[in-house]
Scaffold this motif. Structure first.
Motif, PDB file in Angstrom:
ATOM      1  N   SER A 285       0.830  -1.209   0.000  1.00  0.00           N
ATOM      2  CA  SER A 285       0.000   0.000   0.000  1.00  0.00           C
ATOM      3  C   SER A 285       0.864   1.257   0.000  1.00  0.00           C
ATOM      4  O   SER A 285       0.542   2.232  -0.683  1.00  0.00           O
ATOM      5  CB  SER A 285      -0.933  -0.009   1.210  1.00  0.00           C
ATOM      6  N   GLY A 286       1.952   1.252   0.744  1.00  0.00           N
ATOM      7  CA  GLY A 286       2.873   2.385   0.722  1.00  0.00           C
ATOM      8  C   GLY A 286       3.507   2.567  -0.647  1.00  0.00           C
ATOM      9  O   GLY A 286       3.650   3.692  -1.145  1.00  0.00           O
ATOM     10  N   LEU A 287       3.864   1.453  -1.281  1.00  0.00           N
ATOM     11  CA  LEU A 287       4.422   1.516  -2.633  1.00  0.00           C
ATOM     12  C   LEU A 287       3.396   2.069  -3.617  1.00  0.00           C
ATOM     13  O   LEU A 287       3.739   2.854  -4.507  1.00  0.00           O
ATOM     14  CB  LEU A 287       4.891   0.125  -3.063  1.00  0.00           C
ATOM     15  N   MET A 288       2.136   1.683  -3.442  1.00  0.00           N
ATOM     16  CA  MET A 288       1.079   2.222  -4.317  1.00  0.00           C
ATOM     17  C   MET A 288       0.935   3.725  -4.147  1.00  0.00           C
ATOM     18  O   MET A 288       0.719   4.450  -5.123  1.00  0.00           O
ATOM     19  CB  MET A 288      -0.255   1.534  -4.025  1.00  0.00           C
ATOM     20  N   LEU A 289       1.043   4.210  -2.923  1.00  0.00           N
ATOM     21  CA  LEU A 289       0.962   5.661  -2.701  1.00  0.00           C
ATOM     22  C   LEU A 289       2.122   6.389  -3.376  1.00  0.00           C
ATOM     23  O   LEU A 289       1.935   7.448  -3.981  1.00  0.00           O
ATOM     24  CB  LEU A 289       0.952   5.968  -1.202  1.00  0.00           C
ATOM     25  N   ILE A 290       3.307   5.819  -3.287  1.00  0.00           N
ATOM     26  CA  ILE A 290       4.478   6.436  -3.932  1.00  0.00           C
ATOM     27  C   ILE A 290       4.314   6.425  -5.448  1.00  0.00           C
ATOM     28  O   ILE A 290       4.566   7.438  -6.119  1.00  0.00           O
ATOM     29  CB  ILE A 290       5.766   5.708  -3.502  1.00  0.00           C
ATOM     30  N   ILE A 291       3.867   5.304  -6.002  1.00  0.00           N
ATOM     31  CA  ILE A 291       3.655   5.217  -7.451  1.00  0.00           C
ATOM     32  C   ILE A 291       2.579   6.198  -7.886  1.00  0.00           C
ATOM     33  O   ILE A 291       2.709   6.861  -8.927  1.00  0.00           O
ATOM     34  CB  ILE A 291       3.307   3.771  -7.863  1.00  0.00           C
ATOM     35  N   PHE A 292       1.509   6.321  -7.101  1.00  0.00           N
ATOM     36  CA  PHE A 292       0.444   7.273  -7.421  1.00  0.00           C
ATOM     37  C   PHE A 292       0.989   8.693  -7.467  1.00  0.00           C
ATOM     38  O   PHE A 292       0.712   9.446  -8.404  1.00  0.00           O
ATOM     39  CB  PHE A 292      -0.692   7.158  -6.402  1.00  0.00           C
ATOM     40  N   ALA A 293       1.775   9.079  -6.464  1.00  0.00           N
ATOM     41  CA  ALA A 293       2.322  10.441  -6.432  1.00  0.00           C
ATOM     42  C   ALA A 293       3.288  10.682  -7.599  1.00  0.00           C
ATOM     43  O   ALA A 293       3.247  11.742  -8.230  1.00  0.00           O
ATOM     44  CB  ALA A 293       3.020  10.687  -5.100  1.00  0.00           C
ATOM     45  N   LEU A 294       4.132   9.710  -7.904  1.00  0.00           N
ATOM     46  CA  LEU A 294       5.071   9.867  -9.020  1.00  0.00           C
ATOM     47  C   LEU A 294       4.345   9.903 -10.368  1.00  0.00           C
ATOM     48  O   LEU A 294       4.698  10.700 -11.251  1.00  0.00           O
ATOM     49  CB  LEU A 294       6.107   8.747  -9.004  1.00  0.00           C
ATOM     50  N   ALA A 295       3.337   9.042 -10.528  1.00  0.00           N
ATOM     51  CA  ALA A 295       2.576   9.040 -11.782  1.00  0.00           C
ATOM     52  C   ALA A 295       1.809  10.349 -11.947  1.00  0.00           C
ATOM     53  O   ALA A 295       1.735  10.897 -13.047  1.00  0.00           O
ATOM     54  CB  ALA A 295       1.618   7.851 -11.807  1.00  0.00           C
ATOM     55  N   PHE A 296       1.244  10.845 -10.858  1.00  0.00           N
ATOM     56  CA  PHE A 296       0.565  12.137 -10.924  1.00  0.00           C
ATOM     57  C   PHE A 296       1.548  13.223 -11.345  1.00  0.00           C
ATOM     58  O   PHE A 296       1.264  14.018 -12.233  1.00  0.00           O
ATOM     59  CB  PHE A 296      -0.050  12.510  -9.573  1.00  0.00           C
ATOM     60  N   GLY A 297       2.707  13.258 -10.695  1.00  0.00           N
ATOM     61  CA  GLY A 297       3.695  14.284 -11.019  1.00  0.00           C
ATOM     62  C   GLY A 297       4.140  14.237 -12.465  1.00  0.00           C
ATOM     63  O   GLY A 297       4.206  15.263 -13.144  1.00  0.00           O
ATOM     64  N   ALA A 298       4.434  13.041 -12.972  1.00  0.00           N
ATOM     65  CA  ALA A 298       4.894  12.919 -14.359  1.00  0.00           C
ATOM     66  C   ALA A 298       3.797  13.304 -15.349  1.00  0.00           C
ATOM     67  O   ALA A 298       4.039  14.070 -16.293  1.00  0.00           O
ATOM     68  CB  ALA A 298       5.365  11.489 -14.619  1.00  0.00           C
ATOM     69  N   THR A 299       2.596  12.791 -15.138  1.00  0.00           N
ATOM     70  CA  THR A 299       1.496  13.089 -16.051  1.00  0.00           C
ATOM     71  C   THR A 299       1.114  14.564 -15.989  1.00  0.00           C
ATOM     72  O   THR A 299       0.899  15.200 -17.019  1.00  0.00           O
ATOM     73  CB  THR A 299       0.274  12.217 -15.712  1.00  0.00           C
ATOM     74  N   PHE A 300       1.050  15.107 -14.794  1.00  0.00           N
ATOM     75  CA  PHE A 300       0.687  16.514 -14.660  1.00  0.00           C
ATOM     76  C   PHE A 300       1.739  17.410 -15.299  1.00  0.00           C
ATOM     77  O   PHE A 300       1.401  18.391 -15.962  1.00  0.00           O
ATOM     78  CB  PHE A 300       0.507  16.898 -13.185  1.00  0.00           C
ATOM     79  N   TRP A 301       2.995  17.078 -15.122  1.00  0.00           N
ATOM     80  CA  TRP A 301       4.062  17.900 -15.700  1.00  0.00           C
ATOM     81  C   TRP A 301       3.934  17.956 -17.221  1.00  0.00           C
ATOM     82  O   TRP A 301       4.067  19.017 -17.824  1.00  0.00           O
ATOM     83  CB  TRP A 301       5.429  17.368 -15.292  1.00  0.00           C
ATOM     84  N   VAL A 302       3.655  16.824 -17.845  1.00  0.00           N
ATOM     85  CA  VAL A 302       3.502  16.792 -19.307  1.00  0.00           C
ATOM     86  C   VAL A 302       2.305  17.637 -19.730  1.00  0.00           C
ATOM     87  O   VAL A 302       2.406  18.467 -20.640  1.00  0.00           O
ATOM     88  CB  VAL A 302       3.364  15.334 -19.802  1.00  0.00           C
ATOM     89  N   HIS A 303       1.153  17.432 -19.077  1.00  0.00           N
ATOM     90  CA  HIS A 303      -0.043  18.197 -19.434  1.00  0.00           C
ATOM     91  C   HIS A 303       0.136  19.688 -19.175  1.00  0.00           C
ATOM     92  O   HIS A 303      -0.262  20.520 -19.989  1.00  0.00           O
ATOM     93  CB  HIS A 303      -1.266  17.695 -18.653  1.00  0.00           C
ATOM     94  N   MET A 304       0.719  20.022 -18.021  1.00  0.00           N
ATOM     95  CA  MET A 304       0.865  21.431 -17.683  1.00  0.00           C
ATOM     96  C   MET A 304       1.838  22.122 -18.628  1.00  0.00           C
ATOM     97  O   MET A 304       1.572  23.218 -19.101  1.00  0.00           O
ATOM     98  CB  MET A 304       1.339  21.612 -16.244  1.00  0.00           C
ATOM     99  N   SER A 305       2.960  21.503 -18.920  1.00  0.00           N
ATOM    100  CA  SER A 305       3.926  22.165 -19.798  1.00  0.00           C
ATOM    101  C   SER A 305       3.343  22.353 -21.191  1.00  0.00           C
ATOM    102  O   SER A 305       3.569  23.380 -21.828  1.00  0.00           O
ATOM    103  CB  SER A 305       5.229  21.379 -19.852  1.00  0.00           C
TER     104      SER A 305
END
Length: 186
Positions: free
Chosen positions: A43-63
């Motif tokens: 579950s902790g690994l899922m939270l880390i993956i969720f935060a990293l996936a959000f950051g990567a996807t958001f960065w692409v969309h925002m830029s």
């Protein structure tokens, strides 16, 4: 160098003791015999993956959105709505909720294995103990995931507001709202 290694060994031992105490405390919120350590790590690994996936996807969309808005020079350029961007970046909540739902199902199923432990649990004076043991950990991680999603969305909106200069910034005609984003009305 030896002093550094000694310090690191002591830190590792302290972290190991703290982790074992956490596991012991969490075992009363899980079915008997359940591998709590594996569930907490996953579950902790899922939270880390969720935060990293959000950051990567958001960065692409925002830029992409910011570059479209700045390159047009037209303040009326309506590129991708931030609600659309956030909806696409927060879709990682769905697999997380499915996994936690699977954990709830597995917790209840564990009481039907072996010596029919559900009958033993029904003899316990506290009738809600079986539900506490089956729901506490998954619902706790669901709440942590949702809180993390709200925090990441708020940070994303602030990053977007900071990245777009005032002369190129046009707030969407429908203001950003978490509920609107969830039900995709824009």
């Amino acid at each position: 160098m030896k002093k550094f290694i000694d310090i690191m060994a002591k830190a590792y031992e302290a972290a190991s003791r703290a982790w074992k105490k956490l596991i012991e405390k969490m075992e009363k919120y899980a079915p008997p015999g359940w591998d709590v350590e594996m569930e907490l790590m996953f579950s902790g690994l899922m939270l880390i993956i969720f935060a990293l996936a959000f950051g990567a996807t958001f960065w692409v969309h925002m830029s992409e959105g910011v570059s479209l808005r700045l390159s047009s020079g037209n303040s009326r350029n309506e590129c991708e709505s931030m609600i659309w961007v956030m909806r696409n970046t927060l879709f990682f909540i769905i697999p997380a909720l499915m996994v936690y739902g699977g954990y709830i199902k597995a917790h209840y199923r564990s009481f039907k294995k072996g010596s029919m432990a559900v009958y033993t649990m029904k003899r316990v004076p506290d009738a809600s103990e079986i539900h506490r043991r089956c729901l506490a950990l998954p619902l706790g991680f669901i709440m942590i995931t949702l809180i993390l999603a709200v925090l990441l969305a708020a940070c994303g909106m602030h990053a977007y507001d900071a990245a777009v200069p005032s002369w190129a910034y046009v707030r969407e005609s429908i203001p950003f709202s978490y509920w609107r984003m969830i039900i995709c009305l824009y």
